[in-house]
Structures are given as structure tokens and as C-alpha cells.
Design an enzyme around this catalytic site. Structure first.
Site, mmCIF file in Angstrom:
data_model
loop_
_atom_site.group_PDB
_atom_site.id
_atom_site.type_symbol
_atom_site.label_atom_id
_atom_site.label_comp_id
_atom_site.label_asym_id
_atom_site.label_seq_id
_atom_site.Cartn_x
_atom_site.Cartn_y
_atom_site.Cartn_z
ATOM 1 N N GLY A 183 38.706 38.269 44.331
ATOM 2 C CA GLY A 183 38.198 39.439 45.023
ATOM 3 C C GLY A 183 37.469 40.369 44.065
ATOM 4 O O GLY A 183 37.645 40.304 42.841
ATOM 5 N N CYS A 184 36.649 41.260 44.619
ATOM 6 C CA CYS A 184 35.827 42.134 43.776
ATOM 7 C C CYS A 184 36.660 43.201 43.067
ATOM 8 O O CYS A 184 36.525 43.394 41.858
ATOM 9 C CB CYS A 184 34.707 42.765 44.598
ATOM 10 S SG CYS A 184 35.245 43.531 46.148
ATOM 11 N N PHE A 185 37.542 43.901 43.801
ATOM 12 C CA PHE A 185 38.436 44.841 43.132
ATOM 13 C C PHE A 185 39.318 44.109 42.120
ATOM 14 O O PHE A 185 39.552 44.588 41.011
ATOM 15 C CB PHE A 185 39.343 45.538 44.155
ATOM 16 C CG PHE A 185 38.811 46.832 44.703
ATOM 17 C CD1 PHE A 185 38.345 47.837 43.865
ATOM 18 C CD2 PHE A 185 38.797 47.065 46.064
ATOM 19 C CE1 PHE A 185 37.876 49.038 44.367
ATOM 20 C CE2 PHE A 185 38.332 48.261 46.580
ATOM 21 C CZ PHE A 185 37.863 49.254 45.735
ATOM 22 N N ALA A 186 39.823 42.946 42.530
ATOM 23 C CA ALA A 186 40.719 42.186 41.655
ATOM 24 C C ALA A 186 40.017 41.801 40.352
ATOM 25 O O ALA A 186 40.598 41.885 39.271
ATOM 26 C CB ALA A 186 41.225 40.939 42.371
ATOM 27 N N THR B 161 37.455 43.358 38.869
ATOM 28 C CA THR B 161 37.248 44.559 38.063
ATOM 29 C C THR B 161 38.524 44.980 37.347
ATOM 30 O O THR B 161 38.529 45.256 36.136
ATOM 31 C CB THR B 161 36.770 45.720 38.958
ATOM 32 O OG1 THR B 161 35.777 45.264 39.863
ATOM 33 C CG2 THR B 161 36.206 46.855 38.118
#
Length: 323
Positions: free
Chosen positions: A132-135, A137
Site C-alpha cells: 500500500g502507498c501509506f505502508a 512511505t
């Protein structure tokens, strides 16, 4: 011979980014772009910025004459697609949804596709679950500490994402009139990406059991994620800088900056940038990526390069927005 790629779900944001990357990838030929709702339409009619770049049309048909399949579909839809459409054994699959990220759903088939964590496993994989994108980052901001067993306190994270992180389907919080000049927190302390973050941290440090306090925010911009993280640490500023530089020395897309960083340095690229500071007994870490590239389609192409033995940066030498 070029790698033949099929894209499932080509009309959305991640599908569009995948097309943009692959039509310019020197080792790849797009065999088809699947969209059940746009079959027969020009890709450039949906992704209008591609007018003049490609004559590809969407198709509602599937073909097994491919080497790799990208699943650019919504969460829950990847598993449904694969259940309904068995894929030939010779086809590698990279899933951009969350369906196979967690070990409980991955079984022994799927590898978690964060190269900064699992590069060697990805090279041998047939099925990769893109993070995932938040993950992505947040993990880039924490992995060096965890790998050294140096994360021994609660983790505090405030991270803001652009509107494209919500996908292309309209919702009350994605309309321009609501999003513009606005800021809001959501899924406070319970965002779904916490699960994959936790699994990755325990992969590097089986004894890690600290609380991760995560406050996600919706920003009034389209692309990018900035995560501001702080933890308690005995490291000096110089020691922390060295820990991060050593960890990412062999990773071509993640870089540690001694200066503060901002989103325009990474938007439209597959780069992740990290900056570390020491304030009293707190270590402060800033981590930034483009949510649609390093947080989705760019990372998927990076994984494809690894899976097929290509140079990792091939097709991903992109220019930042800068201004």
C-alpha cells in the site's frame, strides 16, 4: 523478445499510470489493457494525456499470450478476478490491491513486494503483492531502525496523502469543492495499512511489539504522501544518519537526505526520500513518495524488473515535478 504485459483494470488511476510507464519501457510490450466498461474505446479517450502517445484500445477480452499480468483493480476485486479467471502457470502476477498483502491471505504463493525489504524474494517470485502507498512511505521511514533492533518505543506517525490515493471513483471527500483548501483526518489509529506495516516490522525483528500510532490525513493536493514520524531513541544524529544510509546504500530508489525534504522532489518519480533529525530523546523521521508511483504502479514496474532479471531502474528514470 520483449516482455508481454496484460493490464487488468486499465481505466483507473493505477491502471493509467501503468500504461504510461509501460508504453515507454524499453523491454515491455503491452499486449492488452482490459476494462469491461470501456471495451473497444481508445485508451487515450479515458487517459486523455496519452493522446498522441498510443493507439491502444481497451478490450473486454483476456489473453494468456502474456508473460506478466498487472491487477490494477479495487480492493477485494483481485481475488474475485483470479477466482473467476484462472491464469496460466507461466504468467507472473503483480497485484496492486490489498488482497494478498497479509500472510493470512498470501499463503506460500505471494511475496510482499517492497524491494527495500524483500528484494531477493521478489527476484524469485511468480506472484507479488504490491504494498500500500501509506505502508510503503511509513516502512521506508522505519525499516533501518527495525533491522538493527533499534526500535524500542511507541511509534507516532502523522501522514498526509493526496486525493488520488482515494482512487478514481467519486465520493463525498474527493469532490474538488470539498477537498480544495481543506484538510481532514480519517481512519485514525485503525487504517488498514497498519496490518502490513506490522507484519513487515516483525519480519525484521520478531520481538517487535510496540504500538504504532498512525494519524492519516487527506491533503488538498493530488499526488504524494508525506509521513512525519517520531520515536524515542538513544542514537545521536550522526549515528541515526549512518544507520539509514547504510540500510539504503544498495537500494537504488530510496535515498537519505541530510537536508529537509518536500513532496515536489518525488512527485512523478519512483523515488522515496527519507530525512532524519534528533530532538532531545526523540528521533524525527520524514519519509516521502509519490503515492501512484513508488506507492503503486512505479513500484509494481520495479518489482517486474526484479522478477524478470532486468536492471531495477529500467523504464523508471522519471523527472520530478520540481516546481
Amino acid at each position: 523478445m520483449k516482455i508481454k504485459a496484460g493490464i487488468i483494470g486499465g481505466a483507473g488511476y493505477t491502471g493509467g499510470e501503468m500504461i504510461r510507464l509501460l508504453i515507454n519501457h524499453p523491454a515491455v510490450e503491452i499486449a492488452f489493457v482490459h476494462s469491461s466498461s470501456n471495451g473497444g474505446n481508445l485508451v487515450s479517450d479515458v487517459h486523455t494525456d496519452l493522446f498522441g502517445d498510443t493507439d491502444l484500445r481497451f478490450t473486454a477480452e483476456l489473453s494468456s499470450d502474456i508473460d506478466v499480468m498487472f491487477l490494477c483493480v479495487g480492493h477485494g476485486d483481485a481475488k474475485k478476478f483470479l477466482d473467476a479467471n484462472p491464469v496460466a502457470d507461466h504468467i507472473k502476477i503483480i497485484d496492486l490491491s490489498q488482497d494478498f498483502r497479509l500472510k493470512a491471505n498470501a499463503g506460500n504463493k505471494w511475496v510482499y513486494g517492497l524491494p527495500e525489504l524483500n528484494r531477493e524474494k521478489i527476484k524469485q517470485a511468480c506472484y507479488v503483492a504490491n504494498p500500500g502507498c501509506f505502508a510503503t512511505t511509513i516502512q521506508l521511514g522505519l525499516l533501518p531502525l527495525v533491522a538493527k533492533g533499534l526500535l524500542k518505543s511507541e511509534v507516532h506517525i502523522n501522514a498526509t496523502t493526496g486525493s488520488t490515493g482515494a482512487g478514481q471513483s467519486l465520493s463525498g471527500t474527493s469532490h474538488f469543492s470539498w477537498r480544495s483548501n481543506n484538510l481532514s483526518a480519517y481512519k485514525v489509529f485503525e487504517h488498514q495499512h497498519l496490518n502490513e506495516i506490522g507484519e513487515s516490522l516483525k519480519q525484521l525483528d520478531a520481538g517487535f511489539d510496540q504500538t504504532i500510532n498512525f494519524i492519516p490525513q487527506r491533503g488538498a493536493f493530488t499526488r504524494g504522501i508525506l509521513a512525519a514520524i517520531y520515536v524515542e531513541s538513544d542514537l545521536s544524529a550522526e549515528e541515526a544518519q549512518r544507520v539509514y544510509e547504510d540500510y539504503y546504500a544498495a537500494h537504488v530508489f530510496t535515498h537519505v537526505s541530510k537536508k529537509n525534504i518536500d513532496l515536489k522532489q518525488v512527485v512523478n518519480t519512483n523515488k522515496g526520500l527519507v530525512h532524519v533529525e534528533k530532538h532531545g530523546n526523540k528521533l524525527f523521521v520524514v519519509s516521502i513518495i509519490d503515492n501512484l508511483l513508488k506507492g503503486a504502479s512505479g513500484q509494481a514496474v520495479q518489482n517486474m524488473n526484479l522478477m524478470f532479471g532486468l536492471e531495477e531502474r529500467q523504464g523508471l528514470n522519471l523527472k520530478a515535478a520540481a516546481f
